[in-house]
Scaffold this active site. Structure first.
Site, PDB file in Angstrom:
ATOM      1  CG  ASN A 117      35.935  65.082  44.551  1.00  0.00           C
ATOM      2  OD1 ASN A 117      35.030  65.603  45.174  1.00  0.00           O
ATOM      3  ND2 ASN A 117      36.783  64.241  45.105  1.00  0.00           N
ATOM      4  CD  GLN A 136      37.456  58.794  44.523  1.00  0.00           C
ATOM      5  OE1 GLN A 136      38.060  58.114  45.348  1.00  0.00           O
ATOM      6  NE2 GLN A 136      37.749  60.064  44.287  1.00  0.00           N
ATOM      7  CB  CYS A 196      41.351  55.238  28.302  1.00  0.00           C
ATOM      8  SG  CYS A 196      41.007  57.013  28.146  1.00  0.00           S
ATOM      9  CG  HIS A 222      36.849  59.279  38.048  1.00  0.00           C
ATOM     10  ND1 HIS A 222      37.491  60.358  37.491  1.00  0.00           N
ATOM     11  CD2 HIS A 222      37.304  59.195  39.335  1.00  0.00           C
ATOM     12  CE1 HIS A 222      38.319  60.892  38.376  1.00  0.00           C
ATOM     13  NE2 HIS A 222      38.217  60.213  39.508  1.00  0.00           N
ATOM     14  CG  HIS A 224      40.289  60.960  28.243  1.00  0.00           C
ATOM     15  ND1 HIS A 224      40.799  60.450  29.418  1.00  0.00           N
ATOM     16  CD2 HIS A 224      40.835  62.203  28.107  1.00  0.00           C
ATOM     17  CE1 HIS A 224      41.626  61.335  29.958  1.00  0.00           C
ATOM     18  NE2 HIS A 224      41.667  62.398  29.176  1.00  0.00           N
TER      19      HIS A 224
END
Length: 331
Positions: free
Chosen positions: A129, A144, A34, A142, A89
Site C-alpha cells: 500500500n 507486507q 529505519c 515497505h 526513509h
C-alpha cells in the site's frame, strides 16, 4: 479480540483484529522502520522481513470469542510479515537500483516459500500500500505478506474462471489475455523479455496496470534469475511513470496473485493459473480520486470513469520517455 468470522451470505471469512486499532501513525521524531530505530529492525540491512507488530493473523491464536449458535468463528491462524524495501526513509521505489529490487524480489519469494511450508496456510499474498489515499500510516518504503488459512474470495473467483477457461479451451486464461493485449497493442504500457505491463480491457481503475509473466508461471518463486531481473526493471519503470503522470507522488495498492498452497482442491492450479501483479491506483486525474463507492463495494459492479484505451497510451508515452532518458544517461 482476534478471530475469523464466517460470512454465510458470501461464503468466506472476515478477519476480526481489534489489535490493529493500536497501529500508530508516523511519529514526528523517529521511524520504527529505519535502521536500528524499531525493536525488530537491525542497524544495517538492504532489505528485511520481520513479523508484523499488529497482525491480523498469527501462528499463536487465541481461542475464538464466538463459541456457537447460528454463526461460526475460527482461530485467526496465519502469518503477517512486514517487508522493508530499503534502509532509506524517503527513497522512491524506482530510485532503487535494479539489483536492489531483485534482492527485494528474492526476499519476497523466499518468505512466500517459507510461509508455504506451514500446512495450515492456504494462500500467501504479498502486497504494498503506497500513499495516504490508501490508508498508509508509515511512509517508509515497505510492503507486507499475509499467509491466510483460507483462499481469499477474489482469488477463488479468479481460480474458478481460469479453471473453467482451461477446461473449455485447453489453454491458460492469462496467457490468452497476454496475446489479446499484444495483438491489440492499444493498452500495452511496457514490455521486456519476460514480462508485459498493460491496462487490461476490463479493469476497474483508469490506471489499473497488470504486470504479467510471459512464461506460464504459478508463483514468484518460479521465476528464473533473468525473469526476476526483468520484473525488477518493469516494476521500476511503471512506478516511475505513475509519479510522472501528475508530477506528484501517485498512491496505489499493488498485489501479487499466485497459486494457492497446501490445498488439495487446487493441486493442479499450475496448469491453469498464472502469476501476475495487479495495481489499484485510486487517482483518475490529478487530485481526483476514483472512489470504490456503493456500486463497487455493495454490488461488486465496477464502473471505470475512463476508457483504458485513453489512459494506457499516456502511461506508455511516459515509460518511453523514461527509458530514452536512461539510455542517454548510459551513453
Amino acid at each position: 479480540m482476534s478471530e475469523l468470522r464466517w460470512n454465510p451470505l458470501l461464503g468466506t471469512w472476515t478477519m476480526v483484529a481489534s489489535n490493529r486499532k493500536m497501529r500508530p501513525n508516523m511519529p514526528q521524531d523517529w521511524c520504527p522502520f529505519c535502521p536500528g530505530e524499531g525493536k525488530k529492525v537491525p542497524s544495517e540491512f538492504t532489505v528485511y522481513a520481520y513479523d508484523n507488530d499488529f497482525p491480523a493473523l498469527t501462528q499463536h491464536p487465541e481461542a475464538p470469542y464466538w463459541d456457537g449458535g447460528f454463526y461460526k468463528s475460527a482461530e485467526n491462524y496465519g502469518k503477517c510479515e512486514v517487508i522493508l524495501y530499503s534502509p532509506r526513509h524517503n527513497v522512491k521505489f524506482y530510485d532503487l537500483s535494479v539489483s536492489h529490487i531483485v534482492e527485494l524480489l528474492d526476499l519476497i519469494a523466499d518468505r512466500c516459500t517459507a510461509l508455504s511450508a506451514d500446512k495450515r496456510i492456504k494462500y500467501v499474498y504479498p502486497f504494498e500500500n503506497k500513499g495516504e489515499a490508501v490508508g498508509v500510516t508509515m511512509p517508509h518504503p515497505h510492503g507486507q505478506i499475509y499467509g491466510y488459512p483460507f483462499v481469499p474470495q477474489k482469488i477463488e473467483t479468479e481460480l474458478r474462471n481460469c479453471k473453467e477457461h482451461y477446461e473449455k479451451r485447453k489453454r491458460c486464461l492469462l496467457c490468452q489475455m497476454n496475446e489479446e493485449e499484444k495483438d491489440s497493442d492499444k493498452r500495452i504500457v511496457a514490455e521486456n523479455d519476460s514480462f508485459v505491463a498493460y491496462i487490461p480491457f476490463f479493469t476497474d481503475y483508469p490506471y489499473g496496470v497488470f504486470i504479467v509473466s510471459k512464461r506460464h508461471l504459478g508463483m514468484l518463486a518460479d521465476c528464473t534469475a533473468k525473469e526476476r531481473e526483468d520484473l525488477a526493471r518493469i516494476l521500476k519503470v511503471v512506478t516511475q511513470a505513475f509519479d510522472e503522470l501528475f508530477k506528484a507522488p501517485f498512491p496505489y495498492m499493488m498485489v501479487y496473485h499466485q497459486m494457492p498452497v497446501n490445498s488439495p482442491e487446487y493441486a493442479r492450479a499450475k496448469d491453469y493459473y498464472h502469476f501476475h501483479i495487479e495495481f489499484y491506483p485510486p487517482f483518475r486525474e490529478a487530485n481526483k480520486i476514483k472512489y470504490y463507492a456503493s456500486s463497487e463495494m455493495g454490488a461488486w459492479a465496477a464502473a471505470n470513469t475512463s476508457a483504458v484505451e485513453e489512459t494506457a497510451p499516456v502511461l506508455r508515452k511516459l515509460v518511453k520517455q523514461i527509458l530514452e532518458k536512461e539510455d542517454m544517461n548510459n551513453e
